[in-house]
Scaffold this active site. Structure first.
Site, PDB file in Angstrom:
ATOM      1  N   ARG A 145       5.217  11.176  -0.840  1.00 32.61           N
ATOM      2  CA  ARG A 145       5.676   9.983  -1.743  1.00 32.61           C
ATOM      3  C   ARG A 145       6.717   9.244  -0.907  1.00 32.61           C
ATOM      4  NH1 ARG A 145       6.210  14.710  -5.171  1.00 32.61           N
ATOM      5  NH2 ARG A 145       4.648  14.561  -7.164  1.00 32.61           N
ATOM      6  N   LYS A 169       9.689  15.218  -7.001  1.00 36.32           N
ATOM      7  CA  LYS A 169      10.086  14.970  -8.125  1.00 36.32           C
ATOM      8  C   LYS A 169      10.941  16.128  -9.092  1.00 36.32           C
ATOM      9  CE  LYS A 169       6.683  12.023  -9.548  1.00 36.32           C
ATOM     10  NZ  LYS A 169       5.368  11.354 -10.328  1.00 36.32           N
ATOM     11  N   HIS A 240       1.839   4.581  -1.659  1.00 36.69           N
ATOM     12  CA  HIS A 240       0.910   5.634  -2.108  1.00 36.69           C
ATOM     13  C   HIS A 240      -0.396   5.834  -1.914  1.00 36.69           C
ATOM     14  CE1 HIS A 240       2.700   8.345  -5.216  1.00 36.69           C
ATOM     15  NE2 HIS A 240       1.702   8.593  -5.998  1.00 36.69           N
ATOM     16  N   ARG A 243      -1.119   8.336   0.309  1.00 36.67           N
ATOM     17  CA  ARG A 243      -0.881   9.884  -0.412  1.00 36.67           C
ATOM     18  C   ARG A 243      -2.262  10.185  -1.064  1.00 36.67           C
ATOM     19  NH1 ARG A 243       2.641  13.659  -2.899  1.00 36.67           N
ATOM     20  NH2 ARG A 243       2.465  13.897  -5.022  1.00 36.67           N
ATOM     21  N   HIS A 266       2.149  18.734  -6.835  1.00 36.31           N
ATOM     22  CA  HIS A 266       1.934  18.727  -8.267  1.00 36.31           C
ATOM     23  C   HIS A 266       2.377  19.652  -9.121  1.00 36.31           C
ATOM     24  CE1 HIS A 266      -1.196  15.159  -7.353  1.00 36.31           C
ATOM     25  NE2 HIS A 266       0.134  14.685  -7.467  1.00 36.31           N
ATOM     26  N   TYR A 275      -8.655  13.676  -8.228  1.00 38.40           N
ATOM     27  CA  TYR A 275      -9.096  13.373  -6.759  1.00 38.40           C
ATOM     28  C   TYR A 275     -10.691  13.798  -6.859  1.00 38.40           C
ATOM     29  CZ  TYR A 275      -4.598  12.161  -5.319  1.00 38.40           C
ATOM     30  OH  TYR A 275      -3.237  11.772  -5.346  1.00 38.40           O
TER      31      TYR A 275
END
Length: 296
Positions: A145, A169, A240, A243, A266, A275
């Site tokens: 990120r 995150k 992004h 990524r 994630h 994806y």
């Protein structure tokens, strides 16, 4: 700027008769936009559609939900409508600003050829060029990120084992492998970086600007936009995008979805499963080619 916000607040309260909570939410969203534009050195009266689109891309990168982004778009449109009604602005930059789709969002992906074309336009004979080459290779080679990229610290890089520790995150840390090309370009950047005069407090950060301070998110956005334009790429890309391309190309190459989930940081496999929806033509061709019902 404050007098304009006061006028806008009165407009929302008196003309629109909005509740105090709604008014507060609108003003909060506008202040976020104004902060973004200030970082990008753009006056709110000079903002164009592409500046507002970049703002929405940043909100997406920060994990703001499509529903919340749609609300923010409504607030931005209201604000610029107010500026036109009060003769502070003639042209509305939000006229073509689209609301985010609430359903499944398939992110933009670059092909390997498009990524190579971006790399090819970088002038690595300059300090900034070598730094930018390392940045692109690290985003595409490790799926970082933009917020993780600008926070990379030298003390968290294990050159011997080609790994680095990044903070994602929720301040959650994970180990991310360095690709061979990313490691090579990073080492070339470090030669330049080690000869720079670095500002106090930024001694441990990997990527610095020419003044020896940490790069900002806005600067990474600017670098990517400029390189894409130089490479003649028409897609609306952001940091992004690299990524997304990292994850998509791994999946197309046969990588396990659980492994990709861990690499991206994630928490839920459901986030990574987006994806699997990207290359529907590839999936269709696979069925047509290998399913026994389609055998001629």
């Amino acid at each position: 700027m404050q007098p304009v916000l006061k006028e806008y607040k009165a407009f929302l309260q008196l003309e629109k008769s909005l509740s105090s909570n709604t008014v507060s939410a609108y003003l909060s969203d506008i202040e976020k936009l104004l902060s973004f534009l200030t970082d990008a050195h753009v006056d709110f009266l000079d903002a164009r559609l592409e500046h507002l689109q970049d703002f929405l891309i940043e909100l997406s990168d920060l994990g703001i939900s499509p529903r919340s982004r749609a609300r923010i778009v409504s607030g931005i449109k209201s604000f610029y409508n107010f500026l036109i009604l009060t003769n502070k602005l003639e042209d509305d930059p939000t006229e073509l600003l689209e609301l985010p789709k609430i359903g499944l969002h398939l992110p933009e992906v670059l092909s390997v050829e498009e990524i190579n074309s971006i790399v090819d336009v970088i002038d690595v004979s300059t300090p900034e060029g070598q730094r930018n080459r390392a940045i692109i290779e690290m985003m595409y080679g490790s799926g970082l990120r933009v917020s993780e990229l600008i926070e990379i610290q030298l003390s968290n890089i294990d050159i011997e084992h080609s790994f680095m520790k990044v903070e994602g995150k929720g301040s959650k840390q994970r180990l991310v492998p360095l690709s061979e090309e990313a490691e090579t370009q990073m080492k070339l950047w470090l030669i330049i970086r080690n000869g720079m005069k670095i500002q106090k407090g930024f001694e441990d950060y990997l990527f610095l600007n020419r003044r020896g301070a940490k790069l900002t998110r806005v600067m990474i956005f600017t670098i990517v936009k400029q390189l894409a334009q130089m490479a003649g790429i028409k897609k609306n890309i952001s940091p992004h995008t690299f990524r997304h391309s990292f994850a998509t190309h791994l999946l197309e190459g046969g990588a396990n979805l659980r492994v990709i989930q861990q690499l991206l940081g994630h928490e839920s496999i459901m986030t990574t499963e987006i994806y699997t929806h990207i290359d529907v033509e590839l999936l269709r061709d696979t069925v047509l080619s290998f399913h026994p019902r389609n055998a001629k």
